[in-house]
Every structure is written in C-alpha cells, then in structure tokens.
Design an enzyme around this catalytic site. Structure first.
Site: not given
Length: 288
Positions: A84-85, A179, A207-208, A229, A232
C-alpha cells in the site's frame, strides 16, 4: 486456505454490492489479529503493508511480507496481500517476488500530468507481472492537502480520464475522509461517491476509513465504494489495551502478557468493522 488475490476479492465484493475491508499490517500481531477478526466475521479481507511499515522494519520488505502471507494462508477465510501507498518505484518492483497480488502506487502528490505519466508506467509494469494496481486521484486528508480544502476532492470527469489514461485496476478517491484519524467524525460526500461510481469503470477505494462512523461507511458502500482501507482503528484499539494492561500490571516485562490483549482488541475491531463493511447490499453494479 490458499492465499487469495486482491483482484478476485474486490471483483467479488463489487459484483455482490458489498464492501471489502482492507487492514494495515505493521507487526505480526496485526496480521494475526486481522486473520482472527476476519474469521470471526466470516468475511474475506486484504492484509496491507504500506511503504511506511516497510521503512519501520529497516526497509526490509520480505520478513514482514512472508509472515503476513503465512498467516493469510493458514486462515479459514480468503485473505489477500497488498502493498500500500508505494511511492518508491524500486519497492513496487519488489512486490511480485514478495508474494503480493496487488499494490497501490501513490503519485497523488504530483500534478495531474506527472501523476498520469508515473502511474501509467507503474500500471504497465504491474500488469506485465500479473499484478492488480490501485492508484489515487485527489488529496485524501492526513497528507498535504486537507480533505476539506476546496479543489482537493476527486472530480468525476477527471477521474474517468485518469483511469482511461493510466489503465489502473482501482481508484482511491478523495470524498471527505482523512488518514490517521483517531475520532470517528468524518462526513463523506455520498453524492460525489455516486457520481464517481457512475463515471469510473473500475472499483473505488476509500482511504482513511478509521475516522468514518459506521453509518457513513455503510452509506459509502451503498453509494458505490468497494475497497475500504482501515489502519488507525487497529492501532487505537491495540494501544488502549496495552496501556490499560501495563497500568494494572506495572511490573510486567514479558511482552507476551500485554501483546496478547492488544492483539485481541485489534481482532475485535477487525471483526466489527468487517461486519459493517461487508454486510451492505447495494444495487450499484451496472449491467454490461
């Protein structure tokens, strides 16, 4: 169970009108927790290792990747391995031999033309290796460019042109999430998600998602999001449980004593969020 591929899991979720949860892996405990939580939910999932996680492990991809793959292969539900990323082209090119079936190449910090050129090259390489490639257009919060700054959200017409120009297999879009959020207060633009879903022929990725409340997640999937995704939220659950255990047992030095409840807390988070994301029927898949 044999290691699944991200492309297969995303395609199945999209065809069923359901979300596919994708969880970030930083340590072996993360991978074990994701497998346990996915099994408890009876849901497939993606184990994601980010470029930042690789950097944390001394820029050595293989040890963590092989451990995560081994965990996934022993799970009782289909799990896939995703890089990822990735911003470093060299790291991207190490993904095929490390057992990944997919990667997310992140050139979103570049201006549009630069993003297209870099991502087109990454997609061409990935497809020659048989890999599924995700990319990002727009600026998801938590990186430079806040999620609520005017002009950072993904434009549907530009997104359609971007997918056509790059040949990517999935597109991460900016619709109001950020994120690294530790509070679940994000409000998503569902109308924009619907317009993106109508304009873009490939699956959409959120995302986030850790900062997105349950009702917003279900609304996002119903509006057209597929891959969700989450990172955290696992770390928040893990850290809270470890802190509580050590506060109650300050003399403990054996890490197994506090890693176990931390891992269990992550597994419960995976179970709950998998149930939220994967249980949303949606009629958004268009007829061919």
């Amino acid at each position: 169970m044999t290691l699944a591929t991200t492309g297969e899991l995303v395609a199945a979720a999209r065809a069923d009108g359901r979300g596919l949860p994708a969880f970030n892996v930083i340590t072996l405990e993360h991978a074990e927790a994701i497998a346990a939580g996915a099994e408890a939910a009876g849901s497939p999932a993606v184990l994601q290792i980010s470029q930042n996680a690789v950097r944390f492990h001394g820029d050595r991809l293989l040890p963590l990747a092989r451990a995560a793959a081994a965990v996934a292969e022993s799970a009782e539900v289909p799990l896939a391995l995703h890089l990822d990323h990735v911003e470093d082209a060299g790291l991207l090119r190490s993904s095929a031999e490390a057992g990944f079936s997919s990667a997310m190449f992140d050139a979103s910090a570049l201006l549009y033309d630069g993003n297209v050129a870099a991502t087109r090259e990454a997609a061409d390489w990935a497809h020659r290796q048989g890999l599924w490639l995700e990319a990002e257009l727009g600026r998801v919060g938590g990186k430079p460019g806040d999620a609520h700054t005017p002009g950072v959200r993904t434009d549907p017409a530009e997104a359609a042109a971007y997918v056509a120009a790059t040949g990517v297999d999935a597109l991460a879009v900016a619709v109001g999430s950020s994120h690294a959020m530790t509070e679940r207060t994000a409000v998503l633009d569902r109308e924009l998600i619907g317009r993106l879903r109508a304009a873009v022929p490939v699956p959409l990725v959120l995302h986030g998602s850790s900062g997105v409340p349950d009702e917003e997640l279900t609304g996002a999937v119903a509006a057209g999001m597929t891959k969700i995704n989450i990172g955290t939220a696992l770390n928040t659950a893990f850290s809270a449980e470890v802190r509580a255990y050590l506060a109650e047992h300050p003399s403990v030095v054996d890490p197994r004593r506090y890693l176990a409840p931390g891992r269990d807390a992550m597994a419960d988070t995976v179970r709950r969020l998998s149930s939220v994301v994967a249980s949303v029927p949606s009629p958004r898949e268009p007829a061919d």
